[in-house]
Design an enzyme around this catalytic site. Structure first.
Site, PDB file in Angstrom:
ATOM      1  N   HIS A  67       0.894  -1.370   0.138  1.00 18.26           N
ATOM      2  CA  HIS A  67      -0.029   0.138  -0.219  1.00 18.26           C
ATOM      3  C   HIS A  67       0.753   1.483  -0.172  1.00 18.26           C
ATOM      4  O   HIS A  67       0.475   2.273  -0.992  1.00 18.26           O
ATOM      5  CB  HIS A  67      -1.104  -0.357   1.581  1.00 18.26           C
ATOM      6  CG  HIS A  67      -1.726   0.751   1.455  1.00 18.26           C
ATOM      7  ND1 HIS A  67      -3.274   1.554   0.925  1.00 18.26           N
ATOM      8  CD2 HIS A  67      -0.985   2.688   1.426  1.00 18.26           C
ATOM      9  CE1 HIS A  67      -3.513   2.868   1.551  1.00 18.26           C
ATOM     10  NE2 HIS A  67      -2.766   2.764   1.676  1.00 18.26           N
ATOM     11  N   GLU A  68       1.645   1.463   0.593  1.00 23.36           N
ATOM     12  CA  GLU A  68       2.763   2.194   1.335  1.00 23.36           C
ATOM     13  C   GLU A  68       3.338   2.532   0.174  1.00 23.36           C
ATOM     14  O   GLU A  68       4.128   3.628  -0.441  1.00 23.36           O
ATOM     15  CB  GLU A  68       3.465   2.348   2.025  1.00 23.36           C
ATOM     16  CG  GLU A  68       2.641   2.680   3.523  1.00 23.36           C
ATOM     17  CD  GLU A  68       1.900   4.102   3.745  1.00 23.36           C
ATOM     18  OE1 GLU A  68       2.110   5.069   3.241  1.00 23.36           O
ATOM     19  OE2 GLU A  68       0.793   3.625   4.146  1.00 23.36           O
ATOM     20  N   HIS A  71       1.907   4.147  -2.679  1.00 23.20           N
ATOM     21  CA  HIS A  71       1.940   5.803  -2.870  1.00 23.20           C
ATOM     22  C   HIS A  71       3.288   6.171  -3.033  1.00 23.20           C
ATOM     23  O   HIS A  71       3.150   7.877  -3.664  1.00 23.20           O
ATOM     24  CB  HIS A  71       2.403   6.345  -1.204  1.00 23.20           C
ATOM     25  CG  HIS A  71       0.095   6.818  -0.708  1.00 23.20           C
ATOM     26  ND1 HIS A  71      -0.828   7.188  -1.630  1.00 23.20           N
ATOM     27  CD2 HIS A  71      -0.598   5.105   0.322  1.00 23.20           C
ATOM     28  CE1 HIS A  71      -1.629   6.243  -0.815  1.00 23.20           C
ATOM     29  NE2 HIS A  71      -1.348   5.949  -0.025  1.00 23.20           N
ATOM     30  N   ASP A 164      -5.815   8.681   3.018  1.00 23.96           N
ATOM     31  CA  ASP A 164      -5.804   8.505   1.832  1.00 23.96           C
ATOM     32  C   ASP A 164      -7.240   9.681   1.346  1.00 23.96           C
ATOM     33  O   ASP A 164      -6.727  10.741   0.475  1.00 23.96           O
ATOM     34  CB  ASP A 164      -5.734   8.043   0.782  1.00 23.96           C
ATOM     35  CG  ASP A 164      -4.653   6.979   1.861  1.00 23.96           C
ATOM     36  OD1 ASP A 164      -3.878   7.903   2.217  1.00 23.96           O
ATOM     37  OD2 ASP A 164      -4.029   5.172   1.198  1.00 23.96           O
TER      38      ASP A 164
END
Length: 379
Positions: A67-68, A71, A164
């Protein structure tokens, strides 16, 4: 983030885990091994239960890392370097060296993390279907991972800053109003409202007998409230610094030193008496480098008299410098991304000043005192 253990690098990004990660890892592994997997297969052995619990916890944190990385990958594509990713008790955080310059970049960066989590949820869901008729326990692993990734995406899409979804909301308001401070204030306000809902809801749940689950909700709410307030303050600080040039804040009067002086002389005759953390090093009338207190601290105390400034200084060709017309926002980004405390200020290749973290802090404190004084005078 402090108290982190470094694991390595991915895409050039340093990956670390905060000490709190081990707490939640142990709790998750325990709860999955003694409750979740035995509920799927009552004949499962303790060894198998613990093995699956640990494996599931590792895959969960791998999902958070993915997930990170989503980003971070988009941030790098937008020209924003990512210093590190830290996994901690509530998930993870990508440490960007600066904020996006426009709402479109903000939107793309914000939505990329939940998008990765949704894709992972769908992939694990497909695996769960495939294995459901062959191995119910293994299918349970994939079901858990599908559900947790879906929850991660949904939770992060709540429109409250700094989640987010809050960043997506900020990007939309920013695009419509062309005012990032207003956009941040509104999205952070929504984030605070949601955080307080979690806090009071968690406390109420704890009093109603739900206990640990309620306390967890309250703790998450407290964390989000702190993050929302901190993020808004950081945005305000960045906006203030963008309005000011280096020439207004830099230190114009400073002492210099020659490269053949010893580090003992640099420390005891210059840095400590003058309270000047860094000394420009000049040779033949030209800037040859910079010696700082941090450089000197790397040398054993008993060797300071035998070590020259030249041996420990950062040479000119490796120095990061700024110009007098550079705004302070860029200076702050550079200090943070390079993890340094001061920068030489050059004009036409001549040293005209030094600017440090201390200069920025003092300027912000002065601005705060002025604004507080003006506010009090109105009353």
């Amino acid at each position: 983030m402090k108290s982190s253990f470094k694991l390595g690098r991915i895409l050039g990004i340093e990956i670390g885990i905060h000490a709190s990660w081990f707490i939640i890892f142990a709790l998750l592994s325990w709860s999955l091994s003694v409750a979740y997997y035995p509920s799927i297969d009552e004949n499962i052995s303790p060894f198998t239960g613990w093995t699956l619990g640990i494996l599931s916890s590792l895959l969960l944190f791998g999902s958070v890392l993915a997930h990170e990385l989503g980003h971070s990958f988009i941030a790098i594509r937008q020209g924003i370097p990512v210093k590190s990713i830290d996994l901690f008790i509530f998930g993870g955080v990508s440490n960007l060296t600066k904020e996006p310059d426009n709402p479109a970049a903000e939107f793309r960066m914000a939505i990329s993390g939940p998008a990765v989590s949704i894709v992972l949820a769908l992939v694990f869901w497909v695996f769960q279907i495939v294995f459901s008729s062959q191995n119910a326990t293994l299918a349970g692993v994939f079901l858990y991972l599908a559900q947790i990734n879906a929850m991660l995406a949904i939770f992060n899409l709540i429109p409250g800053f700094p989640l987010d979804g809050g960043r997506v909301l900020r990007a939309i308001i920013w695009n419509a109003s062309n005012d990032i401070r207003r956009a941040t204030r509104i999205s952070a306000g929504v984030g605070l409202g949601f955080a307080y809902l979690l806090i009071f809801g968690g406390i109420a749940a704890a009093f109603l007998g739900i206990g640990i689950s309620g306390l967890w909700l309250a703790l998450i709410g407290w964390f989000l409230a702190s993050a929302a307030q901190g993020s808004f303050q950081q945005t305000v600080i960045s906006e203030i610094l963008r309005e000011v040039n280096v020439s207004r804040v830099m230190k114009r009067e400073f002492k210099t030193i020659e490269p053949d002086n010893t580090l003992y002389q640099a420390l005891h005759e210059y840095i400590l008496p003058l309270n000047q953390r860094a000394l420009p090093v000049f040779e033949n009338g030209k800037l040859a480098g910079l010696i700082s207190l941090s450089d000197i601290k790397k040398i054993p105390t008993n060797q300071l008299n035998q070590t020259s400034v030249r041996q420990a200084m950062t040479p000119f060709e490796k120095l990061r410098t700024v110009g007098p017309e550079e705004h302070l926002g860029n200076v702050l980004n550079l200090l943070q991304s390079e993890d340094i405390n001061q920068l030489p200020v050059l004009s036409e290749d001549k040293l005209i000043g030094l600017i440090s973290r201390t200069n920025l802090i003092e300027y912000l404190q002065m601005r705060q005192e002025m604004e507080t004084g003006q506010l009090n005078s109105k009353h």
